[in-house]
Design an enzyme around this catalytic site. Sequence first.
Site, PDB file in Angstrom:
ATOM      1  N   HIS A 279      75.832 -58.875   4.667  1.00 12.30           N
ATOM      2  CA  HIS A 279      74.019 -59.650   4.403  1.00 12.30           C
ATOM      3  C   HIS A 279      73.425 -58.577   3.408  1.00 12.30           C
ATOM      4  O   HIS A 279      73.035 -57.200   4.256  1.00 12.30           O
ATOM      5  CB  HIS A 279      73.831 -59.832   6.144  1.00 12.30           C
ATOM      6  CG  HIS A 279      74.605 -60.896   6.507  1.00 12.30           C
ATOM      7  ND1 HIS A 279      74.881 -62.502   6.222  1.00 12.30           N
ATOM      8  CD2 HIS A 279      75.924 -60.948   7.074  1.00 12.30           C
ATOM      9  CE1 HIS A 279      75.619 -62.942   7.076  1.00 12.30           C
ATOM     10  NE2 HIS A 279      76.547 -62.099   7.548  1.00 12.30           N
TER      11      HIS A 279
ATOM     12  N   HIS B 105      82.232 -59.858   4.902  1.00 15.93           N
ATOM     13  CA  HIS B 105      80.788 -59.662   4.340  1.00 15.93           C
ATOM     14  C   HIS B 105      80.090 -59.205   4.925  1.00 15.93           C
ATOM     15  O   HIS B 105      79.647 -58.638   6.031  1.00 15.93           O
ATOM     16  CB  HIS B 105      80.823 -61.207   4.225  1.00 15.93           C
ATOM     17  CG  HIS B 105      80.283 -62.077   5.318  1.00 15.93           C
ATOM     18  ND1 HIS B 105      82.009 -61.925   6.802  1.00 15.93           N
ATOM     19  CD2 HIS B 105      79.390 -62.191   6.236  1.00 15.93           C
ATOM     20  CE1 HIS B 105      81.140 -62.898   7.440  1.00 15.93           C
ATOM     21  NE2 HIS B 105      79.838 -62.743   7.312  1.00 15.93           N
TER      22      HIS B 105
ATOM     23  N   ASP C 266      73.781 -66.156  -0.045  1.00 14.86           N
ATOM     24  CA  ASP C 266      73.795 -67.327   1.295  1.00 14.86           C
ATOM     25  C   ASP C 266      73.418 -68.370   1.731  1.00 14.86           C
ATOM     26  O   ASP C 266      71.732 -69.212   0.956  1.00 14.86           O
ATOM     27  CB  ASP C 266      72.686 -66.451   2.902  1.00 14.86           C
ATOM     28  CG  ASP C 266      74.380 -66.503   4.292  1.00 14.86           C
ATOM     29  OD1 ASP C 266      74.577 -66.219   4.450  1.00 14.86           O
ATOM     30  OD2 ASP C 266      73.733 -67.852   4.513  1.00 14.86           O
ATOM     31  N   ILE C 267      73.939 -69.625   1.985  1.00 16.07           N
ATOM     32  CA  ILE C 267      74.484 -70.854   2.229  1.00 16.07           C
ATOM     33  C   ILE C 267      72.791 -71.631   2.755  1.00 16.07           C
ATOM     34  O   ILE C 267      72.216 -72.651   2.663  1.00 16.07           O
ATOM     35  CB  ILE C 267      75.293 -71.754   2.106  1.00 16.07           C
ATOM     36  CG1 ILE C 267      75.422 -72.945   2.039  1.00 16.07           C
ATOM     37  CG2 ILE C 267      75.579 -72.004   3.301  1.00 16.07           C
ATOM     38  CD1 ILE C 267      76.449 -73.723   2.334  1.00 16.07           C
TER      39      ILE C 267
ATOM     40  N   ASN D 208      78.965 -58.197  10.420  1.00 15.42           N
ATOM     41  CA  ASN D 208      78.197 -58.213  11.990  1.00 15.42           C
ATOM     42  C   ASN D 208      80.395 -58.361  11.805  1.00 15.42           C
ATOM     43  O   ASN D 208      80.977 -58.457  10.692  1.00 15.42           O
ATOM     44  CB  ASN D 208      78.251 -59.748  11.973  1.00 15.42           C
ATOM     45  CG  ASN D 208      77.133 -60.693  11.902  1.00 15.42           C
ATOM     46  OD1 ASN D 208      76.269 -59.381  12.758  1.00 15.42           O
ATOM     47  ND2 ASN D 208      76.541 -61.000  11.809  1.00 15.42           N
TER      48      ASN D 208
ATOM     49  N   GLU E  12      81.187 -64.814  11.848  1.00 15.64           N
ATOM     50  CA  GLU E  12      81.287 -66.438  12.063  1.00 15.64           C
ATOM     51  C   GLU E  12      82.762 -66.366  10.533  1.00 15.64           C
ATOM     52  O   GLU E  12      83.482 -67.651  11.240  1.00 15.64           O
ATOM     53  CB  GLU E  12      80.759 -67.111  11.833  1.00 15.64           C
ATOM     54  CG  GLU E  12      79.699 -67.221  12.952  1.00 15.64           C
ATOM     55  CD  GLU E  12      78.442 -68.490  13.053  1.00 15.64           C
ATOM     56  OE1 GLU E  12      77.871 -68.678  11.657  1.00 15.64           O
ATOM     57  OE2 GLU E  12      78.137 -68.662  14.157  1.00 15.64           O
ATOM     58  N   VAL E  13      82.916 -65.788   9.857  1.00 15.87           N
ATOM     59  CA  VAL E  13      83.921 -65.826   8.597  1.00 15.87           C
ATOM     60  C   VAL E  13      84.490 -64.589   9.043  1.00 15.87           C
ATOM     61  O   VAL E  13      83.860 -63.771   9.078  1.00 15.87           O
ATOM     62  CB  VAL E  13      83.103 -65.902   7.506  1.00 15.87           C
ATOM     63  CG1 VAL E  13      84.051 -66.776   5.946  1.00 15.87           C
ATOM     64  CG2 VAL E  13      82.264 -67.276   7.593  1.00 15.87           C
TER      65      VAL E  13
HETATM   66  P1  AMP Z   1      78.158 -64.108   9.764  1.00 15.82           P
HETATM   67  O1  AMP Z   1      77.903 -64.641  11.012  1.00 15.82           O
HETATM   68  O2  AMP Z   1      78.017 -62.442   9.124  1.00 15.82           O
HETATM   69  O3  AMP Z   1      79.620 -64.425   9.872  1.00 15.82           O
HETATM   70  O4  AMP Z   1      78.047 -64.868   9.008  1.00 15.82           O
HETATM   71  C1  AMP Z   1      78.283 -65.800   7.714  1.00 15.82           C
HETATM   72  C2  AMP Z   1      77.596 -66.118   6.365  1.00 15.82           C
HETATM   73  O5  AMP Z   1      77.658 -67.111   6.023  1.00 15.82           O
HETATM   74  C3  AMP Z   1      75.713 -66.769   7.275  1.00 15.82           C
HETATM   75  O6  AMP Z   1      75.011 -67.177   7.439  1.00 15.82           O
HETATM   76  C4  AMP Z   1      76.577 -68.539   6.634  1.00 15.82           C
HETATM   77  O7  AMP Z   1      75.138 -69.324   6.326  1.00 15.82           O
HETATM   78  C5  AMP Z   1      77.288 -68.017   5.580  1.00 15.82           C
HETATM   79  N1  AMP Z   1      77.985 -68.899   5.034  1.00 15.82           N
HETATM   80  C6  AMP Z   1      78.869 -70.028   5.678  1.00 15.82           C
HETATM   81  N2  AMP Z   1      79.399 -70.646   4.054  1.00 15.82           N
HETATM   82  C7  AMP Z   1      78.910 -70.441   3.094  1.00 15.82           C
HETATM   83  C8  AMP Z   1      79.631 -70.510   1.786  1.00 15.82           C
HETATM   84  N3  AMP Z   1      79.841 -71.716   1.680  1.00 15.82           N
HETATM   85  N4  AMP Z   1      78.417 -70.184   0.892  1.00 15.82           N
HETATM   86  C9  AMP Z   1      77.723 -69.188   1.196  1.00 15.82           C
HETATM   87  N5  AMP Z   1      77.120 -68.746   2.931  1.00 15.82           N
HETATM   88  C10 AMP Z   1      77.359 -69.141   3.566  1.00 15.82           C
END
Ligand code: AMP
Length: 125
Positions: free
Chosen positions: A112, A110, A39-40, A97, A105-106
């Site tokens: 975690h 995914h 994770d970034i 999530n 958010e993405v």
């Molecule tokens: P979520 O709230 O479960 O959608 O979490 C999205 C996660 O993606 C967050 O923990 C971000 O820090 C992570 N994230 C977003 N962009 C990147 C990226 N380019 N590389 C790695 N992790 C990312």
Amino acid sequence: MPIDATQPYDDQNVFAKILRGEIPNKTVYEDQWALAFHDINPQAPFHVLVIPKGPYVSWDDFSAKASADEIAGFVRAVGTVARDAGLVEPGYRLLANVGQHGHQEVPHLHVHIFGGRQMGAMLPR
Ligand code: AMP
């Protein structure tokens, strides 16, 4: 902003770009079903995201539409990453999530994997 988990898959999302190699990532594991990368913005000493290679918005979308092979491959990949990182004995946490209330958010599924410290209570009160 949290996403709407019922939206169609958007192939411009950041994890789709990572899968296509358009954005760099710190890969820890890859097979035919899944990619795992750091994770970034890590929230624990070990914070890795595992994503399926197929275009699924969320756990809901994946569990409804993915094939049995895709589901088995993805679930096994999550376990392999945690095992290979030595997290089984101290323990670890998985989190997926989904949508608005899940604060996803993405819009690409995914999971975690958090480890390397005591995680404490399940949710903040
Ligand atoms: P979520 O709230 O479960 O959608 O979490 C999205 C996660 O993606 C967050 O923990 C971000 O820090 C992570 N994230 C977003 N962009 C990147 C990226 N380019 N590389 C790695 N992790 C990312």
